[in-house]
Design an enzyme around this catalytic site. Structure first.
Site, short mmCIF file in Angstrom:
data_model
loop_
_atom_site.label_atom_id
_atom_site.label_comp_id
_atom_site.label_asym_id
_atom_site.label_seq_id
_atom_site.Cartn_x
_atom_site.Cartn_y
_atom_site.Cartn_z
N LYS A 77 0.88 -1.17 0.00
CA LYS A 77 0.00 0.00 0.00
C LYS A 77 0.92 1.21 0.00
O LYS A 77 1.55 1.54 1.01
CB LYS A 77 -0.90 0.00 1.24
N GLY A 133 -7.66 9.48 9.01
CA GLY A 133 -8.00 9.62 10.42
C GLY A 133 -9.05 10.68 10.71
O GLY A 133 -9.38 10.94 11.86
N ALA A 141 -9.18 5.88 3.44
CA ALA A 141 -9.01 7.02 4.36
C ALA A 141 -10.26 7.88 4.46
O ALA A 141 -10.97 8.11 3.48
CB ALA A 141 -7.83 7.91 3.96
N GLY A 142 -10.50 8.33 5.67
CA GLY A 142 -11.59 9.25 5.94
C GLY A 142 -12.90 8.60 6.29
O GLY A 142 -13.88 9.28 6.58
N ASN A 182 -9.28 2.15 8.86
CA ASN A 182 -8.63 1.71 10.10
C ASN A 182 -9.28 2.38 11.32
O ASN A 182 -9.93 1.75 12.14
CB ASN A 182 -7.13 2.05 10.05
N THR A 183 -9.13 3.70 11.37
CA THR A 183 -9.51 4.42 12.58
C THR A 183 -11.01 4.36 12.86
O THR A 183 -11.42 4.38 14.02
CB THR A 183 -9.03 5.89 12.46
#
Lengths: 67, 259
Positions: B100, B161, B187-188, B209-210
């Site tokens: 990645k 994040g 992301a986001g 992830n987050t």
């Protein structure tokens, strides 16, 4: 004695120390790490032959959590 | 529903890819992976801590490689060279050739450096890596990455994040209409509806992830993300009804007995 950088710390080592021996100081299983000297990979199979040289910059890295 | 995601020579049963960062501990992380139904997980590479000989559980030992494909990232790299070094170290670690690729431009926004990412993609693809390239929600850079040899292009939904969701669905649609490689929103993504939005647009997958790790109840959120991914994917495959400006009755007008 020679001085090398290992993961950002300056370290005094005896001349002739192998990178394999250096790695063994910090990890119990070499398969968990990858090693770089002066920005080039040191293949795992050559760790016991590769000797540290003065002013080498060595990085020993492993997996951590990330996204 | 057999509806696998194929990236290069890799096939994943889940269209969701999730991370291994910011969990309370490995047990919580593994419970979330299980709940989310993923079979591909991202990891990062960092220096071994020289002050502690590592006898405790290493992430490598925790991951069931039969069940999960590991997708190492180049997070934290600000130069082409650092991204290449990180990818090569990951391969040396025995993680294969999936990468990645992130080349970050700016610490505060963590927005990608598109031109550097294109150059790094070209080099890594030449070296035999299967590159999943993180980029802006910008059709021009997405197509440049595809041309450079990316196996998948991963436009951001919003900054890493941030949990702001898919901020520019119009651009994501343009990317989807013009790209031939898989498009994975990366992301986001803050909650399940964000995943559903990305998948409804027709994205091939979502990486997050987050959104799970920092939920109040991460395992519950992992279930929700899975359901959001499935809902969005099915809605995309189903093909939504056309939008219209005015109402249209869903009960017959003919035969009404009321005034």
């Amino acid at each position: 004695m020679i001085v090398v950088s290992v993961n950002g710390d300056d370290l005094e080592l005896e001349a002739g120390t192998t990178i394999g021996a250096l790695v063994d100081r910090y990890v119990s299983d070499r398969s968990r790490v990858a090693v770089e000297r002066n920005r080039a990979i040191v293949p795992r199979a050559t760790l016991d032959e590769a000797q540290v040289e003065p002013a080498d910059v060595i990085e020993i890295v492993t997996l951590v959590g990330g996204g | 529903m057999n509806d696998a995601l194929t990236v290069g020579s890799h096939t994943f049963q889940s269209r969701l890819i999730i991370g291994s960062g910011r969990y309370a501990d490995y047990d919580q992380m593994l419970a979330c992976w299980d709940a989310s139904g993923v079979d591909c997980v991202t990891v990062a590479l960092r220096r071994v801590d020289l002050d502690h000989k590592h006898e405790e559980r290493n992430l490598i030992d925790v991951i069931d490689r039969e069940r999960y494909t590991i997708l190492p990232n180049t997070a934290g790299c600000y130069t082409i060279e650092d991204a290449l070094r990180t990818a090569r170290l990951a391969r040396e670690l025995g993680l294969g050739t999936l990468i990645k690729l992130e080349v970050i431009a700016d610490e505060q926004t963590l927005l990608p450096n598109a031109t550097a990412t294109v150059a790094a993609t070209r080099e890594l693809a030449d070296e035999g890596f299967t590159v999943l390239a993180y980029t802006n929600d910008d059709p021009v850079s997405a197509l440049a990455l595809e041309k450079a040899g990316a196996a998948a292009v991963m436009p951001l939904g919003a900054p890493i994040g941030s949990g702001l969701g898919v901020l520019n669905p119009t651009n994501i649609k343009i990317i989807l209409s013009r790209a031939s490689v898989p498009i994975i929103v990366d992301a986001g993504v803050g909650t399940a509806s964000d995943v559903a939005v990305a998948m409804e647009l027709g994205c091939d997958g979502v990486l997050l992830n987050t959104g799970i790790a920092l939920a109040q109840d991460p395992v519950q959120m992992a279930h929700a993300m899975r359901a959001g991914c499935d809902a969005g994917r099915r809605a995309f495959l189903a093909g939504r009804m056309p939008r219209r400006e005015y109402a249209a009755p869903s009960s017959p007008v003919a035969g009404r007995f009321t005034t």
